[in-house]
Design a protein around this motif. Structure first.
Motif, short mmCIF file in Angstrom:
data_model
loop_
_atom_site.label_atom_id
_atom_site.label_comp_id
_atom_site.label_asym_id
_atom_site.label_seq_id
_atom_site.Cartn_x
_atom_site.Cartn_y
_atom_site.Cartn_z
N HIS A 97 0.76 -1.23 -0.09
CA HIS A 97 0.09 0.06 0.02
C HIS A 97 0.92 1.07 -0.02
O HIS A 97 0.51 2.09 -0.66
CB HIS A 97 -0.98 0.00 1.18
N SER A 98 2.17 1.31 0.93
CA SER A 98 2.80 2.30 0.88
C SER A 98 3.53 2.45 -0.51
O SER A 98 3.54 3.95 -1.04
CB SER A 98 3.94 2.11 2.10
N ILE A 99 3.81 1.44 -1.25
CA ILE A 99 4.65 1.57 -2.43
C ILE A 99 3.56 2.23 -3.47
O ILE A 99 4.00 3.08 -4.14
CB ILE A 99 5.30 0.29 -2.73
N GLU A 100 2.47 1.61 -3.70
CA GLU A 100 1.11 2.19 -4.61
C GLU A 100 0.99 3.62 -4.18
O GLU A 100 0.93 4.44 -5.13
CB GLU A 100 0.00 1.15 -4.30
N ALA A 101 0.83 4.01 -2.89
CA ALA A 101 0.43 5.48 -2.55
C ALA A 101 1.60 6.25 -2.97
O ALA A 101 1.43 7.42 -3.66
CB ALA A 101 0.47 5.50 -1.13
N GLN A 117 9.41 -5.34 -4.15
CA GLN A 117 9.79 -4.68 -2.89
C GLN A 117 8.87 -5.20 -1.74
O GLN A 117 9.35 -4.90 -0.48
CB GLN A 117 10.05 -3.28 -3.20
N ALA A 118 7.71 -5.49 -1.81
CA ALA A 118 6.95 -5.58 -0.75
C ALA A 118 6.99 -7.07 -0.18
O ALA A 118 6.16 -7.26 0.72
CB ALA A 118 5.31 -5.24 -1.45
N LEU A 119 7.85 -7.97 -0.80
CA LEU A 119 7.81 -9.19 -0.55
C LEU A 119 8.53 -9.22 0.86
O LEU A 119 9.64 -8.40 0.94
CB LEU A 119 8.54 -10.02 -1.54
N VAL A 120 8.00 -10.10 1.73
CA VAL A 120 8.87 -10.23 3.08
C VAL A 120 8.92 -11.63 3.26
O VAL A 120 8.24 -12.59 2.93
CB VAL A 120 8.20 -9.55 4.11
N LEU A 121 9.96 -12.28 4.29
CA LEU A 121 9.83 -13.56 4.80
C LEU A 121 8.77 -13.82 5.58
O LEU A 121 8.38 -13.14 6.41
CB LEU A 121 11.24 -13.70 5.68
N GLN A 122 8.08 -14.92 5.10
CA GLN A 122 6.86 -15.27 6.23
C GLN A 122 7.36 -15.60 7.47
O GLN A 122 8.08 -16.36 7.66
CB GLN A 122 6.33 -16.70 5.37
#
Length: 415
Positions: A97-101, A117-122
């Motif tokens: 959401h932050s990247i899209e904003a 860039q929004a991918l994180v380790l589960q």
């Protein structure tokens, strides 16, 4: 907790940028009492990064990564760590959401690869990126904690300070406090300082003593651990006193103090003003002083008298003095200090003249320096120095010596 810092980026190996991230993180971790035994730099290559991680796993229980979290194909830190730890990468909705904003706010089109860039380790703890796009993250698997941070310092530093540091503090023994104090010295080399306190360093356990040299100065970081904050500070006080008993004449401040900052501060306290005639330093002394907020209260002005013509016509150094004694001389330094003080109506006049190099001047060797100090209360004093090193180092150290002289005289009520 023993740490290894792994910086990812071919630009670091190519020398295109300096690895300031490792420097910042090492200082931060030292304050937390976390040992940093290795710095590793790896290019944008998954195989080499994987090998570096496997080595780090054998010798550290905290591995911090910087870089490689961006949107392009060569940003591969998350993917490599996910594969090694056998963890899935999942979209963090808040980060997306932050990247899209950001793209909406700037009126730019968001390409598909930016979602990466929004991918994180589960299962990881996610650190918001309040100064960029890619979030950071941390997780503990087995006995090892992994922390992934962005590469740009303007993103990494505030992220670590706000999120990474508190995360690590939760991992540490909460019953033990860690207190640090930095002592700053000028006018003594690192080797001489260490010789003076060699036995204290050899006997160190708590507090620890860590010397560091740079820009003509030496610092000692003292770090104490104790269950009580008061007792930890007492340990620091005792060690500091033992050190200053031996080398206190070179001590000028603590932590983030600088010679220039302290000079402005003490000039304010003593209600004194200063003016400078700068030949050798070419305006460096006043540039550094006026970079300090509030310097306008104590700096009257100055003259960059780089040529003999300016020394003679603006600061009224007689041509006979320049012809006989030379511009690089005690007599010239004395007249420059006196005349710039009168010209600017200051309480203190300071002058800098000398040979920065690379070649000798007026038969004087490189590193020959004269600093004049003039006041209405005392006879003008001239300090002769013989400095070594490259041109820029000589100029910087000369300006710092000027501050050191003023500080000592102000503290002794000689100005």
């Amino acid at each position: 907790m023993n740490a290894e810092i792994i910086a990812v980026g071919s630009e670091l190996l190519l020398g295109q940028i300096a690895n300031t991230n490792a420097q910042f993180l090492s200082a931060q971790l030292a304050e937390l009492g976390i040992n940093v035994y290795f710095h590793t730099v790896v290019g944008d290559n998954a195989d080499r990064l994987e090998k570096a991680v496997k080595v780090a796993q054998t010798r550290a229980n905290l591995i911090i990564f910087t870089g490689g979290l961006g949107p392009t194909k060569d940003d591969l830190t998350k993917e490599t760590i996910a594969r090694l730890l056998q963890r899935e990468l999942v979209i963090d909705k808040e980060a997306l959401h932050s990247i899209e904003a950001y793209f909406a706010r700037t009126g730019r089109t968001m390409t598909e690869n930016n979602k990466k860039q929004a991918l994180v380790l589960q299962g990881s703890t996610v650190f918001r990126n309040e100064h960029g796009m890619a979030p950071g993250m941390a997780m503990t698997v087995g006995a090892i904690t992994y922390m992934l941070l962005p590469g740009p310092p303007k993103e990494m530093q505030p992220m670590f300070s706000k999120y990474g540091r508190p995360f690590l503090m939760e991992k540490l023994d909460r019953h033990e406090r860690i207190e640090s104090r930095v002592l700053r010295f000028f006018g003594i080399g690192e080797s001489q300082l260490e010789t003076e306190i060699e036995d204290l360093i050899e006997q160190q356990s708590n507090p620890t003593i860590a010397p560091l040299a740079g820009d003509g100065e030496v610092t000692l970081r003292l770090t104490a651990k104790h269950h009580s904050e008061i007792e930890a500070k007492k340990l620091l006080d005792q060690t500091e006193q033992a050190i200053l008993t031996r080398v206190g004449r070179y001590f000028y401040g603590y932590n983030d103090d600088t010679l220039f900052k302290n000079t402005v501060k003490l000039l304010k306290e003593k209600k004194k003003t200063v003016a400078a005639a700068e030949s050798l330093t070419g305006g460096l002394f006043l540039t550094e002083l006026t970079a300090i907020p509030g310097a306008s209260q104590v700096v009257r002005g100055g003259v960059v008298c780089y040529t003999n013509e300016v020394k003679e016509k603006v600061l009224h150094v007689p041509a006979s003095v320049l012809a006989t004694d030379g511009a690089v001389s005690e007599r010239c330094a004395k007249l420059l200090a006196e005349n710039v003080r009168a010209l600017c109506g200051a309480d203190i006049g300071i002058s800098f003249t000398g040979v920065a190099g690379p070649d000798p001047l007026e038969g004087k060797s490189v590193g020959t320096v004269y600093i004049g100090i003039s006041t209405s209360e005392n006879e003008t004093a001239v300090h002769a120095l013989a400095l070594s090193g490259p041109r820029d180092a000589i100029r910087t150290r000369t300006a710092k010596y000027g501050c050191s002289i003023i500080l000592k005289k102000l503290a002794a009520a000689c100005l």
